[in-house]
Motif scaffolding. Structure first.
Motif, PDB file in Angstrom:
ATOM      1  N   GLU A  31       0.772  -1.111   0.011  1.00 47.24           N
ATOM      2  CA  GLU A  31      -0.111   0.132   0.058  1.00 47.24           C
ATOM      3  C   GLU A  31       0.925   1.156  -0.093  1.00 47.24           C
ATOM      4  OE1 GLU A  31      -3.279   0.052   0.120  1.00 47.24           O
ATOM      5  OE2 GLU A  31      -3.615  -1.965  -0.020  1.00 47.24           O
ATOM      6  N   LEU A  32       0.686   2.207  -1.109  1.00 46.61           N
ATOM      7  CA  LEU A  32       1.710   3.042  -1.154  1.00 46.61           C
ATOM      8  C   LEU A  32       0.878   4.676  -1.088  1.00 46.61           C
ATOM      9  CD1 LEU A  32       3.634   1.857  -4.081  1.00 46.61           C
ATOM     10  CD2 LEU A  32       4.339   1.496  -1.640  1.00 46.61           C
ATOM     11  N   ASP A  33       1.433   5.345  -0.460  1.00 44.29           N
ATOM     12  CA  ASP A  33       1.020   7.021  -0.462  1.00 44.29           C
ATOM     13  C   ASP A  33       1.999   7.535  -1.248  1.00 44.29           C
ATOM     14  OD1 ASP A  33      -1.334   6.190   0.962  1.00 44.29           O
ATOM     15  OD2 ASP A  33      -0.109   6.584   2.916  1.00 44.29           O
ATOM     16  N   ILE A  34       1.626   8.340  -2.199  1.00 42.95           N
ATOM     17  CA  ILE A  34       2.687   8.799  -3.255  1.00 42.95           C
ATOM     18  C   ILE A  34       2.327  10.336  -3.079  1.00 42.95           C
ATOM     19  CG2 ILE A  34       3.711   9.161  -5.657  1.00 42.95           C
ATOM     20  CD1 ILE A  34       2.600   6.073  -5.781  1.00 42.95           C
ATOM     21  N   LYS A  35       3.498  11.127  -3.133  1.00 40.86           N
ATOM     22  CA  LYS A  35       3.312  12.518  -3.407  1.00 40.86           C
ATOM     23  C   LYS A  35       4.299  13.119  -4.360  1.00 40.86           C
ATOM     24  CE  LYS A  35       3.893  17.193  -0.979  1.00 40.86           C
ATOM     25  NZ  LYS A  35       4.156  17.830   0.224  1.00 40.86           N
ATOM     26  N   ILE A  36       4.080  13.643  -5.503  1.00 40.48           N
ATOM     27  CA  ILE A  36       4.783  14.262  -6.385  1.00 40.48           C
ATOM     28  C   ILE A  36       4.792  15.675  -6.623  1.00 40.48           C
ATOM     29  CG2 ILE A  36       5.231  14.005  -9.031  1.00 40.48           C
ATOM     30  CD1 ILE A  36       3.913  11.533  -8.848  1.00 40.48           C
ATOM     31  N   THR A  37       6.145  16.150  -6.481  1.00 37.00           N
ATOM     32  CA  THR A  37       6.014  17.707  -6.440  1.00 37.00           C
ATOM     33  C   THR A  37       6.815  18.334  -7.780  1.00 37.00           C
ATOM     34  OG1 THR A  37       5.986  17.722  -3.992  1.00 37.00           O
ATOM     35  CG2 THR A  37       7.047  19.765  -5.268  1.00 37.00           C
ATOM     36  N   ASN A  38       6.544  19.364  -8.601  1.00 35.20           N
ATOM     37  CA  ASN A  38       7.098  19.929  -9.555  1.00 35.20           C
ATOM     38  C   ASN A  38       8.205  21.007  -9.144  1.00 35.20           C
ATOM     39  OD1 ASN A  38       7.888  21.574 -11.495  1.00 35.20           O
ATOM     40  ND2 ASN A  38       6.063  21.546 -12.446  1.00 35.20           N
ATOM     41  N   ILE A  39       9.526  20.711  -8.921  1.00 32.27           N
ATOM     42  CA  ILE A  39      10.393  21.423  -8.328  1.00 32.27           C
ATOM     43  C   ILE A  39      11.277  22.360  -9.046  1.00 32.27           C
ATOM     44  CG2 ILE A  39      10.847  19.814  -6.352  1.00 32.27           C
ATOM     45  CD1 ILE A  39      13.272  19.179  -7.838  1.00 32.27           C
ATOM     46  N   THR A  40      10.550  22.641 -10.418  1.00 32.77           N
ATOM     47  CA  THR A  40      11.007  23.413 -11.561  1.00 32.77           C
ATOM     48  C   THR A  40      10.575  24.762 -11.073  1.00 32.77           C
ATOM     49  OG1 THR A  40       9.696  23.242 -13.302  1.00 32.77           O
ATOM     50  CG2 THR A  40      11.126  21.741 -13.128  1.00 32.77           C
ATOM     51  N   SER A  41      11.136  26.037 -11.634  1.00 35.96           N
ATOM     52  CA  SER A  41      10.514  27.253 -11.670  1.00 35.96           C
ATOM     53  C   SER A  41       9.791  27.704 -12.834  1.00 35.96           C
ATOM     54  CB  SER A  41      11.758  28.407 -11.430  1.00 35.96           C
ATOM     55  OG  SER A  41      12.500  28.170 -12.536  1.00 35.96           O
ATOM     56  N   GLY A  42       9.922  26.815 -14.035  1.00 36.53           N
ATOM     57  CA  GLY A  42       9.090  27.063 -15.222  1.00 36.53           C
ATOM     58  C   GLY A  42       8.741  25.979 -16.297  1.00 36.53           C
ATOM     59  N   LEU A  43       8.788  25.059 -15.686  1.00 29.91           N
ATOM     60  CA  LEU A  43       8.144  23.697 -16.290  1.00 29.91           C
ATOM     61  C   LEU A  43       6.722  23.317 -15.938  1.00 29.91           C
ATOM     62  CD1 LEU A  43      11.491  21.463 -16.707  1.00 29.91           C
ATOM     63  CD2 LEU A  43      10.375  23.372 -18.224  1.00 29.91           C
ATOM     64  N   ILE A  44       6.024  22.931 -16.775  1.00 32.38           N
ATOM     65  CA  ILE A  44       4.850  22.436 -16.716  1.00 32.38           C
ATOM     66  C   ILE A  44       4.799  20.910 -16.919  1.00 32.38           C
ATOM     67  CG2 ILE A  44       2.148  22.388 -17.095  1.00 32.38           C
ATOM     68  CD1 ILE A  44       2.882  25.295 -18.169  1.00 32.38           C
ATOM     69  N   PHE A  45       4.120  19.955 -15.803  1.00 29.33           N
ATOM     70  CA  PHE A  45       3.979  18.742 -16.018  1.00 29.33           C
ATOM     71  C   PHE A  45       2.553  18.279 -16.709  1.00 29.33           C
ATOM     72  CE2 PHE A  45       6.873  17.511 -12.188  1.00 29.33           C
ATOM     73  CZ  PHE A  45       7.886  18.104 -13.008  1.00 29.33           C
ATOM     74  N   THR A  46       2.363  17.655 -17.730  1.00 31.79           N
ATOM     75  CA  THR A  46       0.973  17.252 -18.173  1.00 31.79           C
ATOM     76  C   THR A  46       0.490  16.179 -17.321  1.00 31.79           C
ATOM     77  OG1 THR A  46       2.054  15.714 -19.735  1.00 31.79           O
ATOM     78  CG2 THR A  46       1.697  17.776 -20.602  1.00 31.79           C
ATOM     79  N   PRO A  47      -0.850  15.632 -17.558  1.00 28.54           N
ATOM     80  CA  PRO A  47      -1.208  14.650 -16.570  1.00 28.54           C
ATOM     81  C   PRO A  47      -0.286  13.501 -16.529  1.00 28.54           C
ATOM     82  CG  PRO A  47      -3.029  15.452 -17.858  1.00 28.54           C
ATOM     83  CD  PRO A  47      -1.819  16.354 -18.553  1.00 28.54           C
ATOM     84  N   LEU A  48      -0.076  13.150 -15.055  1.00 28.18           N
ATOM     85  CA  LEU A  48       1.002  11.932 -14.798  1.00 28.18           C
ATOM     86  C   LEU A  48       0.313  10.667 -14.926  1.00 28.18           C
ATOM     87  CD1 LEU A  48       2.383  13.929 -11.880  1.00 28.18           C
ATOM     88  CD2 LEU A  48       3.755  13.541 -13.955  1.00 28.18           C
ATOM     89  N   LEU A  49       1.063   9.676 -15.179  1.00 26.36           N
ATOM     90  CA  LEU A  49       0.596   8.372 -15.137  1.00 26.36           C
ATOM     91  C   LEU A  49       1.517   7.555 -14.116  1.00 26.36           C
ATOM     92  CD1 LEU A  49      -1.123   5.882 -16.155  1.00 26.36           C
ATOM     93  CD2 LEU A  49       0.697   5.676 -18.128  1.00 26.36           C
ATOM     94  N   ILE A  50       0.797   6.991 -13.231  1.00 20.02           N
ATOM     95  CA  ILE A  50       1.665   6.125 -12.135  1.00 20.02           C
ATOM     96  C   ILE A  50       1.250   4.581 -12.419  1.00 20.02           C
ATOM     97  CG2 ILE A  50       2.257   6.049  -9.862  1.00 20.02           C
ATOM     98  CD1 ILE A  50       1.084   8.873  -9.456  1.00 20.02           C
ATOM     99  N   THR A  51       2.389   3.714 -12.206  1.00 23.76           N
ATOM    100  CA  THR A  51       2.046   2.429 -12.505  1.00 23.76           C
ATOM    101  C   THR A  51       2.875   1.597 -11.325  1.00 23.76           C
ATOM    102  OG1 THR A  51       3.529   1.744 -14.180  1.00 23.76           O
ATOM    103  CG2 THR A  51       1.378   2.545 -14.825  1.00 23.76           C
ATOM    104  N   GLY A  52       1.896   0.557 -10.872  1.00 25.09           N
ATOM    105  CA  GLY A  52       2.777  -0.567 -10.298  1.00 25.09           C
ATOM    106  C   GLY A  52       2.638  -1.734 -11.064  1.00 25.09           C
ATOM    107  N   HIS A  53       3.700  -2.416 -11.339  1.00 23.19           N
ATOM    108  CA  HIS A  53       3.991  -3.328 -12.307  1.00 23.19           C
ATOM    109  C   HIS A  53       5.215  -4.336 -12.079  1.00 23.19           C
ATOM    110  CE1 HIS A  53       7.700  -1.325 -13.815  1.00 23.19           C
ATOM    111  NE2 HIS A  53       7.329  -0.229 -13.529  1.00 23.19           N
ATOM    112  N   THR A  54       5.337  -5.316 -12.959  1.00 23.42           N
ATOM    113  CA  THR A  54       6.285  -6.487 -12.775  1.00 23.42           C
ATOM    114  C   THR A  54       7.348  -5.913 -13.628  1.00 23.42           C
ATOM    115  OG1 THR A  54       5.607  -7.426 -14.956  1.00 23.42           O
ATOM    116  CG2 THR A  54       4.453  -8.308 -13.040  1.00 23.42           C
ATOM    117  N   ALA A  55       8.498  -6.712 -13.178  1.00 19.83           N
ATOM    118  CA  ALA A  55       9.977  -6.399 -13.732  1.00 19.83           C
ATOM    119  C   ALA A  55      10.077  -6.325 -15.290  1.00 19.83           C
ATOM    120  CB  ALA A  55      11.057  -7.342 -13.373  1.00 19.83           C
ATOM    121  N   ASP A  56       9.012  -7.034 -15.986  1.00 17.93           N
ATOM    122  CA  ASP A  56       9.211  -6.737 -17.415  1.00 17.93           C
ATOM    123  C   ASP A  56       8.155  -5.955 -18.236  1.00 17.93           C
ATOM    124  OD1 ASP A  56       6.843  -8.410 -16.697  1.00 17.93           O
ATOM    125  OD2 ASP A  56       7.553 -10.299 -17.808  1.00 17.93           O
TER     126      ASP A  56
END
Length: 237
Positions: A31-56
């Motif tokens: 069970e994971l709680d995830i916080k993502i912060t944009n630490i740039t001064s001028g970049l924008i992130f489009t919608p993020l995709l987060i996945t939990g997956h196997t090695a392959d």
């Protein structure tokens, strides 16, 4: 039951079964709680995709060609194709946790539950302004020990489009069309070739200081950046 001899007598002794050996092998739920912060001064992130997956089943790997899904993420900010690719392969995903763009300095929090050998965490999202740049976490091994873990994310180049830095070659959402983050116009183009057609660390933007000409439509005073571009806090419960 198996016979056990003591002196002249034999006894039947129940076979011992170790519970660990009877448990399903290879299962690693978290069970994971995830916080993502944009630490740039001028970049924008489009919608993020987060996945939990196997090695392959990673979203990407440095030094390899971008998949069709990753190419769409890196050039247009659309996650649809990559989301289908990864969920069809058995991954669990959280798509667009910020319900839109993640602006400089902003954060988004979400949670994800992994199971059935989904022992790795990956994240992608296009960075703007760029031709085919994306913020990425590549197959981070989820710790088995509960706790809080801090990660810094680099920006990658998908290797699918020349970095000409022209507004006509990239999405221009409202924050880039006006205001302090606005792109310039009438640039002639930085390059028109692809020096490296594999996924690699993004070299950053060249930019210039001419808002109505020059070689680039990227404002060097606002949009220039260095890695890392994002901070991630993962709490394993």
């Amino acid at each position: 039951m198996k016979p056990f001899k003591f002196g002249d007598k034999k006894f039947l002794v129940p076979a011992l079964i170790t519970p660990l050996l009877m448990a399903p092998m290879g299962i690693s739920a978290a069970e994971l709680d995830i916080k993502i912060t944009n630490i740039t001064s001028g970049l924008i992130f489009t919608p993020l995709l987060i996945t939990g997956h196997t090695a392959d089943n990673p979203l990407f790997h440095s030094g390899t060609s971008a998949s069709a899904g990753l190419e769409l993420v890196a050039e247009s900010g659309s996650n649809d194709h990559l989301l289908t690719e990864t969920t069809n392969a058995g991954a669990i995903a959280v798509n667009n946790p910020a319900n839109g763009l993640l602006l400089p300095g902003d954060s988004v929090s979400t949670n994800i539950s992994t199971s059935d050998n989904q022992m790795y965490l990956s994240i992608v999202g296009m960075i703007l302004p760029s031709n085919d740049g994306f913020v990425g976490l590549d197959s981070w091994k989820i710790p088995t020990t509960p706790g809080t873990y801090n990660i810094r994310l680099n920006a990658y180049d998908a290797g699918t489009e020349a970095n000409d830095e022209l507004r006509a070659s990239m999405p221009v959402p409202p924050p880039l069309s006006s205001g302090v983050l606005a792109l310039g116009t009438n640039g002639t183009g930085v390059i028109n070739t692809i020096p490296n057609d594999k996924v690699h660390i993004h070299p950053g933007s060249v930019g210039d200081f001419n808002p109505t000409g020059g070689i680039s439509d990227i404002n060097a005073a606002v949009h220039r950046w260095l890695n890392p571009v994002a901070a991630v806090t993962v709490t394993v419960r």
